[in-house]
Scaffold this motif. Sequence first.
Motif, PDB file in Angstrom:
ATOM      1  N   ALA A 275       5.744  24.740 -41.321  1.00  0.00           N
ATOM      2  CA  ALA A 275       6.268  26.413 -41.113  1.00  0.00           C
ATOM      3  C   ALA A 275       8.173  25.899 -40.200  1.00  0.00           C
ATOM      4  CB  ALA A 275       5.814  26.723 -40.216  1.00  0.00           C
ATOM      5  N   TRP A 276       7.711  25.606 -39.798  1.00  0.00           N
ATOM      6  CA  TRP A 276       9.508  25.097 -39.081  1.00  0.00           C
ATOM      7  C   TRP A 276      10.310  24.581 -39.567  1.00  0.00           C
ATOM      8  CZ3 TRP A 276      11.611  19.739 -36.869  1.00  0.00           C
ATOM      9  CH2 TRP A 276      12.504  20.368 -36.118  1.00  0.00           C
ATOM     10  N   GLY A 277       9.948  23.764 -40.823  1.00  0.00           N
ATOM     11  CA  GLY A 277      10.559  23.160 -42.202  1.00  0.00           C
ATOM     12  C   GLY A 277      10.474  22.191 -42.144  1.00  0.00           C
ATOM     13  N   GLY A 278       9.743  20.914 -41.649  1.00  0.00           N
ATOM     14  CA  GLY A 278       9.017  19.646 -41.548  1.00  0.00           C
ATOM     15  C   GLY A 278      10.697  18.881 -41.022  1.00  0.00           C
ATOM     16  N   ALA A 279      10.036  17.554 -40.720  1.00  0.00           N
ATOM     17  CA  ALA A 279      10.546  16.824 -40.428  1.00  0.00           C
ATOM     18  C   ALA A 279      11.670  15.033 -40.948  1.00  0.00           C
ATOM     19  CB  ALA A 279       9.820  15.875 -39.149  1.00  0.00           C
ATOM     20  N   ASP A 280      12.757  15.078 -41.231  1.00  0.00           N
ATOM     21  CA  ASP A 280      13.330  13.895 -42.362  1.00  0.00           C
ATOM     22  C   ASP A 280      13.227  12.354 -41.038  1.00  0.00           C
ATOM     23  OD1 ASP A 280      14.515  15.455 -44.109  1.00  0.00           O
ATOM     24  OD2 ASP A 280      15.529  16.909 -41.745  1.00  0.00           O
ATOM     25  N   VAL A 281      13.311  13.359 -39.843  1.00  0.00           N
ATOM     26  CA  VAL A 281      12.439  11.696 -39.101  1.00  0.00           C
ATOM     27  C   VAL A 281      11.694  11.653 -38.336  1.00  0.00           C
ATOM     28  CG1 VAL A 281      13.351   9.839 -37.155  1.00  0.00           C
ATOM     29  CG2 VAL A 281      15.605  10.485 -39.208  1.00  0.00           C
ATOM     30  N   ILE A 282      10.543  11.059 -37.638  1.00  0.00           N
ATOM     31  CA  ILE A 282       9.387  11.219 -37.138  1.00  0.00           C
ATOM     32  C   ILE A 282       9.414  10.049 -36.152  1.00  0.00           C
ATOM     33  CG2 ILE A 282       6.408  11.787 -36.770  1.00  0.00           C
ATOM     34  CD1 ILE A 282       6.368  12.375 -39.374  1.00  0.00           C
ATOM     35  N   LEU A 283       9.081  10.235 -34.895  1.00  0.00           N
ATOM     36  CA  LEU A 283       9.460   9.054 -33.450  1.00  0.00           C
ATOM     37  C   LEU A 283       7.707   9.010 -33.208  1.00  0.00           C
ATOM     38  CD1 LEU A 283      11.319   7.181 -32.611  1.00  0.00           C
ATOM     39  CD2 LEU A 283      11.602   8.722 -30.730  1.00  0.00           C
ATOM     40  N   ASP A 284       7.080   7.880 -33.323  1.00  0.00           N
ATOM     41  CA  ASP A 284       5.552   7.857 -33.261  1.00  0.00           C
ATOM     42  C   ASP A 284       5.605   7.234 -32.396  1.00  0.00           C
ATOM     43  OD1 ASP A 284       2.527   8.319 -33.312  1.00  0.00           O
ATOM     44  OD2 ASP A 284       2.801   7.938 -35.668  1.00  0.00           O
ATOM     45  N   PRO A 285       4.921   6.911 -30.793  1.00  0.00           N
ATOM     46  CA  PRO A 285       4.204   6.275 -30.268  1.00  0.00           C
ATOM     47  C   PRO A 285       2.619   5.881 -30.451  1.00  0.00           C
ATOM     48  CG  PRO A 285       4.514   8.210 -28.795  1.00  0.00           C
ATOM     49  CD  PRO A 285       4.900   8.488 -30.598  1.00  0.00           C
ATOM     50  N   VAL A 286       2.050   6.767 -31.365  1.00  0.00           N
ATOM     51  CA  VAL A 286       0.351   7.359 -31.541  1.00  0.00           C
ATOM     52  C   VAL A 286      -0.163   6.411 -32.196  1.00  0.00           C
ATOM     53  CG1 VAL A 286      -0.982   9.062 -31.676  1.00  0.00           C
ATOM     54  CG2 VAL A 286       1.069   9.944 -30.440  1.00  0.00           C
ATOM     55  N   GLY A 287       0.908   6.417 -34.013  1.00  0.00           N
ATOM     56  CA  GLY A 287       0.303   5.422 -34.370  1.00  0.00           C
ATOM     57  C   GLY A 287      -1.428   5.369 -35.438  1.00  0.00           C
ATOM     58  N   GLY A 288      -2.120   4.901 -35.613  1.00  0.00           N
ATOM     59  CA  GLY A 288      -3.292   5.534 -36.291  1.00  0.00           C
ATOM     60  C   GLY A 288      -4.230   6.559 -36.621  1.00  0.00           C
ATOM     61  N   ALA A 289      -3.861   7.289 -35.769  1.00  0.00           N
ATOM     62  CA  ALA A 289      -5.096   8.917 -35.279  1.00  0.00           C
ATOM     63  C   ALA A 289      -3.768   9.851 -36.410  1.00  0.00           C
ATOM     64  CB  ALA A 289      -5.413   9.066 -34.136  1.00  0.00           C
ATOM     65  N   TYR A 290      -2.138   9.897 -36.020  1.00  0.00           N
ATOM     66  CA  TYR A 290      -1.407  11.005 -36.672  1.00  0.00           C
ATOM     67  C   TYR A 290      -1.359   9.848 -37.717  1.00  0.00           C
ATOM     68  CZ  TYR A 290      -0.875  13.190 -32.078  1.00  0.00           C
ATOM     69  OH  TYR A 290      -0.852  13.889 -31.584  1.00  0.00           O
ATOM     70  N   LEU A 291      -1.203   9.385 -38.295  1.00  0.00           N
ATOM     71  CA  LEU A 291      -1.114   9.349 -39.810  1.00  0.00           C
ATOM     72  C   LEU A 291      -0.508   9.655 -41.197  1.00  0.00           C
ATOM     73  CD1 LEU A 291       0.929   6.556 -41.142  1.00  0.00           C
ATOM     74  CD2 LEU A 291      -1.388   5.455 -42.120  1.00  0.00           C
ATOM     75  N   ALA A 292      -2.268  10.303 -41.407  1.00  0.00           N
ATOM     76  CA  ALA A 292      -1.990  11.286 -42.267  1.00  0.00           C
ATOM     77  C   ALA A 292      -1.008  12.934 -42.124  1.00  0.00           C
ATOM     78  CB  ALA A 292      -3.488  11.659 -42.179  1.00  0.00           C
ATOM     79  N   ASP A 293      -0.969  13.027 -40.963  1.00  0.00           N
ATOM     80  CA  ASP A 293      -0.263  14.366 -40.539  1.00  0.00           C
ATOM     81  C   ASP A 293       0.814  13.788 -40.310  1.00  0.00           C
ATOM     82  OD1 ASP A 293      -2.846  15.415 -40.523  1.00  0.00           O
ATOM     83  OD2 ASP A 293      -3.211  15.975 -38.413  1.00  0.00           O
TER      84      ASP A 293
END
Length: 323
Positions: A199-217
């Motif tokens: 709803a916010w407009g999506g992301a062009d870059v994602i900075l992710d320290p979480v990994g596996g559990a967040y990959l699909a989303d």
Amino acid sequence: MHAIHIEAQRLDWRETPAPDGPAAGEVRIRVAWAGVNRADLMQRAGHYPPPPGVTEILGLEVSGAVSETGPGVERFRAGDRVCALLAGGGYAEEVVVDARQVLPLPDGVGLREAAALPEVFATAWLNLFIEGRLAPGERVLLHAGASGVGTAAVQLCRAFDHPCFVTVGSDDKLAACRELGAAAGWNRHQGSFVEAVKAWGGADVILDPVGGAYLADNQRVLNADGRLVLIGLMGGRSAELDLGRMLMKRQRLIGSTLRAKAPAAKGAILDALLAHVWPRLASGEIRALIDQSWPIDEAEAAHAHLQRDANIGKVLLSISGEG
């Protein structure tokens, strides 16, 4: 000198030999403050060993005063107040480090605040602007937005006109990120962030320290030609990648670590910080966000605080107590 050693999973502040050197191109620093990073917790647990040839002593960033310089060092002299990015060794009274990994303190910034700068701002700059290749106006999703790296990244996004959306673990953390400049955010305890980010407009870059559990989303909210920069594995090291979505949206998945980079590469990142970030720290546009600090002999309490995800910003250890 004294340094922290890991003894049966406990942190022991005890006498230890001082590091050799400084050799050509190196400086010796009398440490005043050391930053605490999640990488320290991982190393302590046996999951993140130091690079070959690097001390087992924890600590990836410090501030202090130069006490000695090796041959060929012209940028610094004894007595200079500095901060440094390390591959290890920061939980100690002295460190020896390549001079390319050392920066002068920003004008008006003291030693305590300076210890909160090198690791988080180098990590944020590397992964947003070098690995992530942010273009003007592109949008950023920051996971763990209230962490040390997260709060640095929020401020960089604001300073360089990149709208950012944060995910955090509490409403208080969300409010803190908004105050720093986040455009929008999501408390992860309310469920998936997907619909809110879309709803916010999506992301062009994602900075992710979480990994596996967040990959699909992450893939669901990453825009066409988007870059997902993975910097940690807090949510696991295995996940299913939707190759069809990756192909059709031309998504890129980038793995990134700072610690094992060569001194020349780290020096290039710090040079960029000196040129683009240090003036903003001096003016107050960007600031070191410090959550709490402990004396070095209470490092256990500092680690426990970080392990609980209780912090907003950096956790520090006082070595000499200098300001």
